[in-house]
Design an enzyme around this catalytic site. Structure first.
Site, PDB file in Angstrom:
ATOM      1  N   HIS A  38      -7.345   0.891   5.407  1.00 14.34           N
ATOM      2  CA  HIS A  38      -6.809  -0.434   5.752  1.00 14.34           C
ATOM      3  C   HIS A  38      -7.933  -1.417   6.103  1.00 14.34           C
ATOM      4  CE1 HIS A  38      -2.494   0.385   5.535  1.00 14.34           C
ATOM      5  NE2 HIS A  38      -2.851   1.622   5.857  1.00 14.34           N
ATOM      6  N   ASP A  40      -9.873  -2.556   3.312  1.00 11.87           N
ATOM      7  CA  ASP A  40     -10.204  -3.300   2.072  1.00 11.87           C
ATOM      8  C   ASP A  40      -9.675  -4.735   2.088  1.00 11.87           C
ATOM      9  OD1 ASP A  40      -7.560  -2.437   1.587  1.00 11.87           O
ATOM     10  OD2 ASP A  40      -7.947  -1.812  -0.496  1.00 11.87           O
ATOM     11  N   GLY A 127      -0.267   8.881  -1.768  1.00 13.93           N
ATOM     12  CA  GLY A 127      -1.445   8.158  -1.274  1.00 13.93           C
ATOM     13  C   GLY A 127      -2.704   8.502  -2.051  1.00 13.93           C
ATOM     14  N   LEU A 128      -2.542   8.996  -3.282  1.00 14.28           N
ATOM     15  CA  LEU A 128      -3.719   9.342  -4.100  1.00 14.28           C
ATOM     16  C   LEU A 128      -3.851   8.396  -5.298  1.00 14.28           C
ATOM     17  CD1 LEU A 128      -3.411  13.241  -3.972  1.00 14.28           C
ATOM     18  CD2 LEU A 128      -4.802  11.769  -2.524  1.00 14.28           C
ATOM     19  N   SER A 129      -3.248   7.238  -5.200  1.00 11.38           N
ATOM     20  CA  SER A 129      -3.415   6.171  -6.179  1.00 11.38           C
ATOM     21  C   SER A 129      -2.872   6.465  -7.563  1.00 11.38           C
ATOM     22  CB  SER A 129      -4.881   5.786  -6.321  1.00 11.38           C
ATOM     23  OG  SER A 129      -5.220   4.921  -5.308  1.00 11.38           O
ATOM     24  N   SER A 130      -1.704   7.110  -7.621  1.00 10.06           N
ATOM     25  CA  SER A 130      -1.080   7.233  -8.939  1.00 10.06           C
ATOM     26  C   SER A 130      -0.781   5.828  -9.480  1.00 10.06           C
ATOM     27  CB  SER A 130       0.177   8.095  -8.887  1.00 10.06           C
ATOM     28  OG  SER A 130       1.038   7.624  -7.892  1.00 10.06           O
ATOM     29  N   SER A 131      -0.537   4.856  -8.603  1.00 10.20           N
ATOM     30  CA  SER A 131      -0.226   3.490  -9.063  1.00 10.20           C
ATOM     31  C   SER A 131      -1.434   2.835  -9.733  1.00 10.20           C
ATOM     32  CB  SER A 131       0.192   2.575  -7.917  1.00 10.20           C
ATOM     33  OG  SER A 131       0.969   3.237  -7.002  1.00 10.20           O
ATOM     34  N   ASP A 175      -8.330   0.767  -4.550  1.00 12.61           N
ATOM     35  CA  ASP A 175      -7.848   1.802  -5.466  1.00 12.61           C
ATOM     36  C   ASP A 175      -8.244   1.504  -6.907  1.00 12.61           C
ATOM     37  OD1 ASP A 175      -6.729   2.542  -3.121  1.00 12.61           O
ATOM     38  OD2 ASP A 175      -4.662   2.136  -3.705  1.00 12.61           O
ATOM     39  N   TYR A 225       3.200  -1.651   5.082  1.00 13.27           N
ATOM     40  CA  TYR A 225       1.874  -2.072   4.617  1.00 13.27           C
ATOM     41  C   TYR A 225       1.774  -3.604   4.627  1.00 13.27           C
ATOM     42  CZ  TYR A 225      -2.236  -2.266   1.587  1.00 13.27           C
ATOM     43  OH  TYR A 225      -3.489  -2.510   1.071  1.00 13.27           O
TER      44      TYR A 225
HETATM   45  C1  GLA Z   1      -3.263   1.579  -0.285  1.00 14.45           C
HETATM   46  C2  GLA Z   1      -3.738   0.280  -0.923  1.00 14.45           C
HETATM   47  C3  GLA Z   1      -5.246   0.081  -0.742  1.00 14.45           C
HETATM   48  C4  GLA Z   1      -5.676   0.293   0.705  1.00 14.45           C
HETATM   49  C5  GLA Z   1      -5.063   1.561   1.292  1.00 14.45           C
HETATM   50  C6  GLA Z   1      -5.312   1.697   2.775  1.00 14.45           C
HETATM   51  O1  GLA Z   1      -3.788   2.656  -0.978  1.00 14.45           O
HETATM   52  O2  GLA Z   1      -3.426   0.266  -2.291  1.00 14.45           O
HETATM   53  O3  GLA Z   1      -5.623  -1.179  -1.224  1.00 14.45           O
HETATM   54  O4  GLA Z   1      -5.356  -0.816   1.484  1.00 14.45           O
HETATM   55  O5  GLA Z   1      -3.668   1.640   1.083  1.00 14.45           O
HETATM   56  O6  GLA Z   1      -6.659   1.862   3.038  1.00 14.45           O
END
Ligand code: GLA
Length: 393
Positions: A38, A40, A127-131, A175, A225
């Site tokens: 949190h 970025d 929370g592993l950025s599949s998006s 991400d 968020y």
């Molecule tokens: C998500 C968001 C990122 C970042 C994290 C928290 O993954 O996509 O941009 O803010 O949460 O660090």
């Protein structure tokens, strides 16, 4: 041909048949954030690394006036008429690639009829950025097959914009940046205000990187968020009446006493304290990595978790339990939640010979306390988004 490309092309054939032109295949990794959570969107520092898990995309022009999309992980298919701008689709996963198509359309690139088949091995909603992975694989593929000539940096920003505006998640840039620039056996040290970055060697020696999925879905992720983000913006506005800052990331730990006095809401003081101390932890952490001082790095990870739990309030009982169990076990350097929070995964550095006992302990005790099944991953780091090849199927 690697195994994942084979699985993908089998899926492509089953959905779209074998007649038609060449099929282009691309890959984009997921990422795990080691520290700097949190920070970025607060103009701070982050330290993620790309993973060998990711999203594969096979794409082919189909000569029709329809864009068809399937995922081997989600329900579908989706059928969309190419337009100048797109509306949100009823299947939620489709909005990630569709948001990217929309960005290309907004930049006046003509979108022809095409077929897209996705396949991924990143645990979803964890929370592993599949998006970011599905966005970046789509953007890279379109850039290549439409000969759009956009740079990696353009694609990173385009994908972030698609997620902010089309999906409605006001994410920062970490991400998409990690997916776009990742390097094997390295972490990405990124200043999110200036976008200066460097790749830092990540050699774990006798430690393993273990990711544990709590099984708790991130239900409140998007609303919680976006709320954190607006709280930080409010704090910047109040602080700037006294001393102009662009982001909370511009503050140092030594600023906290006077900032505390100015902010009249306890919740804002907590948010600021997290961002400022987390930034300081990233700067310390990045010094530990090149020397493989994982024990020192681990201590910072555990402090980071405490701050995310108490000050930023984005953890949840399941993540707290996993971290607590890890910290009580033998051979653990540090453990913390990773990603946006409200569920998802923890990341832990554990001595290789202590990894099995840790997994067994959690497998035994965690389900009884939460009713959830944990999942364990010890992935290697991965390369950034890339083209795999062109195939005649
Ligand atoms: C998500 C968001 C990122 C970042 C994290 C928290 O993954 O996509 O941009 O803010 O949460 O660090």
């Amino acid at each position: 041909m690697d195994e994942n490309t084979e699985v993908l092309l089998t899926g492509f054939r089953e959905n779209f048949g074998t007649t038609g032109g060449e099929v282009h295949v691309f890959f984009a990794p997921g990422r795990v954030n080691l520290i700097g959570e949190h920070t970025d969107y607060n103009g701070g520092f982050v330290l993620p690394c790309s993973l060998e898990y990711g999203t594969w995309l096979a794409i082919r022009f189909n000569g029709s006036d329809r864009i068809r999309m399937v995922s081997m992980n989600y329900p579908g298919p989706a059928e969309i008429k190419p337009r100048k701008t797109f509306d949100n689709y009823t299947l939620s996963w489709v909005n990630y690639p569709l948001g990217v198509l929309n960005e290309f359309a907004l930049r006046s690139f003509e979108l022809p009829g095409m077929e897209l088949c996705f396949y991924g091995d990143i645990p979803n909603d964890a929370g592993l950025s599949s998006s970011a992975s599905i966005e970046m694989v789509t953007a890279t593929a379109l850039n290549e097959i439409l000969l759009a000539g956009l740079s990696t940096m353009d694609l990173i920003r385009l994908c972030q914009h698609a997620e902010n505006e089309f999906v409605g998640m006001k994410c920062g840039i970490m991400d998409q940046f990690a997916v776009g620039t990742g390097k094997k056996n390295h972490a990405l040290f990124l200043n999110c205000e200036t976008l200066e970055y460097k790749m830092v060697p990540l050699i774990l020696k006798d430690y393993a990187l273990m990711i544990i999925n709590s099984g708790k879905k991130r239900e409140l992720a998007s609303s919680g968020y976006n709320q954190r983000r607006s709280e930080c913006e409010r704090a910047v506005e109040i602080i700037s009446r006294h001393h102009k800052i662009n982001y909370l990331g511009n503050l140092k730990e030594s600023d906290l006493p006077w900032v505390d006095e100015i902010l009249n809401e306890e919740v804002l003081r907590k948010r600021v304290r997290h961002v400022v101390t987390e930034n300081a932890r990233v700067l310390k952490g990045v010094e530990y990595l090149p020397a493989s001082e994982i024990a020192g790095f681990g201590r910072l990870m555990s402090e980071s978790h405490k701050s995310l739990k108490e000050d930023y309030q984005v953890s949840c009982p399941e993540l707290d339990l996993l971290v607590e169990m890890a910290l009580q076990a033998e051979g653990v350097a540090g453990s913390r939640m990773t990603g946006g929070g409200f569920g998802g995964c923890t990341v832990t550095f554990v001595k290789k010979d202590s990894a099995s006992p840790l997994m067994n302990k959690i497998k035994n005790d965690y389900p009884a306390k939460t009713g959830l099944q944990p999942e364990f991953f010890t992935p290697g780091t991965g390369e950034s988004v890339k083209k795999i090849g062109v195939f005649n199927i």
